[in-house]
Design an enzyme around this catalytic site. Structure first.
Site, PDB file in Angstrom:
ATOM      1  N   ASN A  78       1.967   2.733   7.102  1.00 48.52           N
ATOM      2  CA  ASN A  78       2.985   3.773   7.160  1.00 48.52           C
ATOM      3  C   ASN A  78       4.179   3.498   6.250  1.00 48.52           C
ATOM      4  O   ASN A  78       4.983   4.389   5.976  1.00 48.52           O
ATOM      5  CB  ASN A  78       3.467   3.985   8.599  1.00 48.52           C
ATOM      6  CG  ASN A  78       3.939   2.707   9.262  1.00 48.52           C
ATOM      7  OD1 ASN A  78       3.191   1.738   9.370  1.00 48.52           O
ATOM      8  ND2 ASN A  78       5.170   2.694   9.717  1.00 48.52           N
ATOM      9  N   HIS A  79       4.320   2.262   5.750  1.00 49.02           N
ATOM     10  CA  HIS A  79       5.383   1.951   4.795  1.00 49.02           C
ATOM     11  C   HIS A  79       4.871   1.939   3.357  1.00 49.02           C
ATOM     12  O   HIS A  79       5.550   1.417   2.455  1.00 49.02           O
ATOM     13  CB  HIS A  79       6.006   0.587   5.110  1.00 49.02           C
ATOM     14  CG  HIS A  79       6.696   0.524   6.434  1.00 49.02           C
ATOM     15  ND1 HIS A  79       7.645   1.444   6.830  1.00 49.02           N
ATOM     16  CD2 HIS A  79       6.584  -0.354   7.473  1.00 49.02           C
ATOM     17  CE1 HIS A  79       8.083   1.139   8.044  1.00 49.02           C
ATOM     18  NE2 HIS A  79       7.448   0.056   8.450  1.00 49.02           N
ATOM     19  N   GLU A 113       2.021  -4.116   3.620  1.00 53.21           N
ATOM     20  CA  GLU A 113       2.994  -3.018   3.676  1.00 53.21           C
ATOM     21  C   GLU A 113       4.387  -3.456   4.122  1.00 53.21           C
ATOM     22  O   GLU A 113       5.336  -2.689   3.994  1.00 53.21           O
ATOM     23  CB  GLU A 113       2.470  -1.895   4.579  1.00 53.21           C
ATOM     24  CG  GLU A 113       2.491  -2.206   6.053  1.00 53.21           C
ATOM     25  CD  GLU A 113       2.935  -0.995   6.862  1.00 53.21           C
ATOM     26  OE1 GLU A 113       3.011   0.097   6.290  1.00 53.21           O
ATOM     27  OE2 GLU A 113       3.229  -1.174   8.054  1.00 53.21           O
ATOM     28  N   ASN A 114       4.502  -4.681   4.628  1.00 56.12           N
ATOM     29  CA  ASN A 114       5.809  -5.221   5.004  1.00 56.12           C
ATOM     30  C   ASN A 114       6.171  -6.455   4.179  1.00 56.12           C
ATOM     31  O   ASN A 114       7.070  -7.207   4.550  1.00 56.12           O
ATOM     32  CB  ASN A 114       5.819  -5.613   6.490  1.00 56.12           C
ATOM     33  CG  ASN A 114       5.803  -4.411   7.406  1.00 56.12           C
ATOM     34  OD1 ASN A 114       6.772  -3.675   7.517  1.00 56.12           O
ATOM     35  ND2 ASN A 114       4.675  -4.201   8.069  1.00 56.12           N
ATOM     36  N   HIS A 162      -0.874  -3.204  12.052  1.00 54.69           N
ATOM     37  CA  HIS A 162       0.335  -2.431  12.385  1.00 54.69           C
ATOM     38  C   HIS A 162       1.119  -2.992  13.562  1.00 54.69           C
ATOM     39  O   HIS A 162       2.345  -3.015  13.508  1.00 54.69           O
ATOM     40  CB  HIS A 162       0.031  -0.961  12.672  1.00 54.69           C
ATOM     41  CG  HIS A 162       1.254  -0.153  13.024  1.00 54.69           C
ATOM     42  ND1 HIS A 162       2.292   0.059  12.135  1.00 54.69           N
ATOM     43  CD2 HIS A 162       1.618   0.479  14.177  1.00 54.69           C
ATOM     44  CE1 HIS A 162       3.234   0.788  12.715  1.00 54.69           C
ATOM     45  NE2 HIS A 162       2.854   1.047  13.950  1.00 54.69           N
TER      46      HIS A 162
END
Length: 257
Positions: free
Chosen positions: A67-68, A39-40, A175
């Site tokens: 969350n991204h 996600e990053n 996370h």
């Protein structure tokens, strides 16, 4: 089956480091399946089609998010069409792109991967993670089930681990980007670690240049999060899963520099 789960890959720096280390690690450790949190993986957060393809080409079999997940609109179509990418199951099916549960036919066993997001200090408006996982488990087709619990609070992660003990093969947290020292097999046969850690630059704040984050804390002003460079490390956990029972036999944290 030996399954290696990799902590949040941060930006192009982390992606390149992963590519430099993963192929040899798979051979040395006899790894059958690789899951990483991506996600990053795009510079500036989120997942792009090119970043996803880079990870797959580097030896990753499945990508999980957090969350991204929806930061980059250009990846929405990929989330819908690619069966090897999972986004948090808390988001409503039909309204959000992608799938919270993916079932991977390895040719040896079907492995189910569930992506889940915590509620504490994250998206509190989402459905309760404990209710969501009960529904998600009904979509899992494999005896081997792995859960990426993308959450902030260690208490929420530990609670989820024990809630799922005996129901899934492994629960691994993502996370926080900081690897925890509690890789273990829970009493009923579920592998567990509170957080896998991060794949990216060592001397950074979660992959970002340290001075930027320090200044943000001091001034409270918005800042562009530029990636740090320099020495890198790859962090994750290796779970040895019994093919027949789906129980975890061993859980080991790994850090590759």
């Amino acid at each position: 089956m030996r399954i290696f789960c990799i902590g949040d890959v941060v930006g192009s720096v982390g992606c390149r480091f992963l590519r430099s280390k993963l192929p040899a690690l798979k051979r040395v450790k006899g790894i059958d399946l690789v899951i990483c949190n991506g996600e990053n993986s795009a510079d500036g957060n989120g997942l792009t089609p090119s970043a996803a393809q880079f990870l797959f080409d580097s030896g990753v079999d499945a990508i999980t998010l957090g969350n991204h997940a929806f930061r980059r609109k250009e990846v929405f179509e990929v989330l819908d069409s690619n069966p090897f990418i999972a986004r948090p199951a808390n988001f409503p099916d039909g309204a959000a792109p992608g799938h919270g549960v993916i079932n991977i036919d390895t040719g040896r066993r079907v492995v189910s991967v569930i992506n889940l997001m915590g509620n504490m200090y994250l998206e509190s408006g989402l459905d309760c993670a404990f209710d969501v996982i009960d529904r998600a488990l009904t979509q899992a087709e494999g005896r081997i089930i792995l859960v990426d619990f993308h959450a902030e609070a260690t208490s929420e992660k530990r609670a989820m681990g024990y809630y799922l003990d005996g129901k899934v093969s492994a629960v691994f947290g993502t996370h926080t980007h900081v690897q925890t020292s509690d890789a273990q097999v829970l009493p009923n046969g579920t592998g567990y670690i509170t957080d896998l850690g991060m794949t990216g630059t060592v001397h950074s704040v979660l992959g970002v240049k340290t001075d930027i984050i320090i200044n943000k804390f001091k001034t409270k002003l918005p800042a562009r999060f530029d990636l740090a460079d320099g020495e890198c490390r790859l962090e994750g956990a290796l779970f040895d899963i019994d093919d027949n029972t789906g129980k975890c036999k061993t859980a080991e944290s790994l850090r590759i520099e």
